[in-house]
Design an enzyme around this catalytic site. Structure first.
Site, PDB file in Angstrom:
ATOM      1  N   SER A 223       0.855  -1.186   0.000  1.00  0.00           N
ATOM      2  CA  SER A 223       0.000   0.000   0.000  1.00  0.00           C
ATOM      3  C   SER A 223       0.893   1.239   0.000  1.00  0.00           C
ATOM      4  O   SER A 223       1.870   1.318   0.746  1.00  0.00           O
ATOM      5  CB  SER A 223      -0.939  -0.012   1.209  1.00  0.00           C
ATOM      6  OG  SER A 223      -0.226  -0.198   2.415  1.00  0.00           O
ATOM      7  N   GLY A 225      -0.351   4.632   0.137  1.00  0.00           N
ATOM      8  CA  GLY A 225      -1.035   5.850   0.539  1.00  0.00           C
ATOM      9  C   GLY A 225      -1.627   6.571  -0.658  1.00  0.00           C
ATOM     10  O   GLY A 225      -2.321   5.984  -1.486  1.00  0.00           O
ATOM     11  N   GLY A 228      -1.466   5.107  -4.256  1.00  0.00           N
ATOM     12  CA  GLY A 228      -2.186   3.895  -4.627  1.00  0.00           C
ATOM     13  C   GLY A 228      -1.587   2.645  -4.028  1.00  0.00           C
ATOM     14  O   GLY A 228      -1.345   2.572  -2.822  1.00  0.00           O
ATOM     15  N   GLY A 256      -5.628   0.356   5.586  1.00  0.00           N
ATOM     16  CA  GLY A 256      -4.760  -0.704   5.103  1.00  0.00           C
ATOM     17  C   GLY A 256      -5.342  -2.085   5.344  1.00  0.00           C
ATOM     18  O   GLY A 256      -5.165  -3.007   4.528  1.00  0.00           O
ATOM     19  N   ASP A 257      -6.075  -2.235   6.451  1.00  0.00           N
ATOM     20  CA  ASP A 257      -6.722  -3.516   6.749  1.00  0.00           C
ATOM     21  C   ASP A 257      -7.853  -3.779   5.753  1.00  0.00           C
ATOM     22  O   ASP A 257      -8.031  -4.903   5.269  1.00  0.00           O
ATOM     23  CB  ASP A 257      -7.278  -3.507   8.178  1.00  0.00           C
ATOM     24  CG  ASP A 257      -6.224  -3.145   9.208  1.00  0.00           C
ATOM     25  OD1 ASP A 257      -5.037  -3.429   8.959  1.00  0.00           O
ATOM     26  OD2 ASP A 257      -6.583  -2.568  10.244  1.00  0.00           O
TER      27      ASP A 257
END
Length: 313
Positions: A223, A225, A228, A256-257
């Site tokens: 990830s 931020g 993308g 993020g989860d």
């Protein structure tokens, strides 16, 4: 079946306020309380879209019982491992512009027997099921023990993913090839830290991810931020870079989860799974708390071959 294991779950209280002023009295406009922890968040997001999922977590004290009860009321299948200590509570302070400040308690100290019981509970999954170890470790649960749990799951025929950082991620990556997780999901900072490299462009991220593929990891999902996300997979001919427009950033905690849940929601992986992950992540940052609404499958996302010169923002 997807089994999520959260060694250090929490009860999260989210307070919304216009602006955080350190050293001053701050007044919240709204508050909410939710069960949380990385694996718990992933399980709830998957459950919300009808995936078959089970959450494994330690349960101790009033907070632990409250978390288990809340998850069961939401209809989630829960395997609670009793512990003597109290499960932690966390606080998230979310400002009107979407900036989040999180204060996490350290969590309980687990005995060796309690750690072993948690690892055994993770192996109650059927052979062929997918197992995710996610989040920080409480005191008494060492990174080396987590690495051994990953290797045990691999040896028992499970597909294994790890979403962790720092020494925990480093330990999981220190196994031999047969004991490595199939998938890891660091963000750019976590990937840079575990490899001791500097990442300035998407090309830098891809090169770092391929270092992990060289060790034997099959899939690296990063990830990025505002830049993308990047998917580097041993079964794909090229790395894929994707992004999803966000209408308004409300709360980045748990995004993020949600992103990882979106990827796991598509069993085949690849381009479709990355697109799903981006939809989940974008939906999460537009949501007040850490629980996730059902992402719109028609939501626009961009997935294309990675361009090495794309800067990280």
């Amino acid at each position: 079946m997807i089994v999520t294991v959260t060694p250090n779950p929490s009860l999260d209280r989210t307070l919304h306020l216009p602006r955080l002023e350190p050293g001053a009295v701050n007044r919240a406009t709204t508050t909410m309380t939710e069960p949380s922890g990385k694996g718990v968040n992933v399980a709830l997001a998957l459950h919300g879209v009808g995936a078959e999922v089970c959450a494994v977590l330690p349960v101790g004290g009033g907070t632990g019982r409250e978390i288990r009860s809340a998850l069961q009321q939401l209809g989630l299948d829960v395997v609670g491992v009793p512990i003597a200590g109290d499960v932690r509570s966390n606080v998230s302070l979310v400002e009107a512009d979407g900036r989040s400040t999180k204060v996490n308690e350290p969590g309980p100290a687990l005995s060796g027997d309690e750690v072993d019981a948690l690892c055994s509970a993770a192996l109650t999954a059927r052979a062929g099921d997918r197992v995710l170890w996610a989040g920080s470790l409480p005191a008494g649960f060492t990174p080396s023990r987590l690495a051994r749990a990953v290797a045990e799951a691999r040896g028992a025929g499970r597909w294994v993913a790890v979403d962790a950082s720092g020494p925990v991620l480093a330990a999981a990556l220190d196994n031999d090839a047969n004991g490595l997780p199939h998938l890891v999901k660091p963000n750019a900072d976590e990937l840079a830290e575990v490899l001791g490299v500097e990442l300035r462009t998407v090309g830098d991220v891809e090169a770092a991810a391929r270092m992990l593929l060289g060790r034997g990891v099959r899939t690296v999902l990063v990830s990025l931020g505002g830049a993308g996300a990047l998917l580097v997979d041993a079964d794909l001919p090229e790395a894929l870079h994707g992004a999803a427009p966000v209408r308004r950033v409300v709360n980045t905690v748990g995004a993020g989860d949600a992103f990882l849940a979106g990827y796991l929601a598509v069993p085949g992986g690849g381009r479709e799974a990355l697109a799903s992950a981006l939809r989940f992540g974008a939906t999460a940052v537009e949501h007040d708390g850490t629980l996730l609404g059902v992402p719109d499958p028609r939501r626009s996302v961009q997935v294309e071959p990675a361009r090495a010169d794309t800067p990280l923002t």
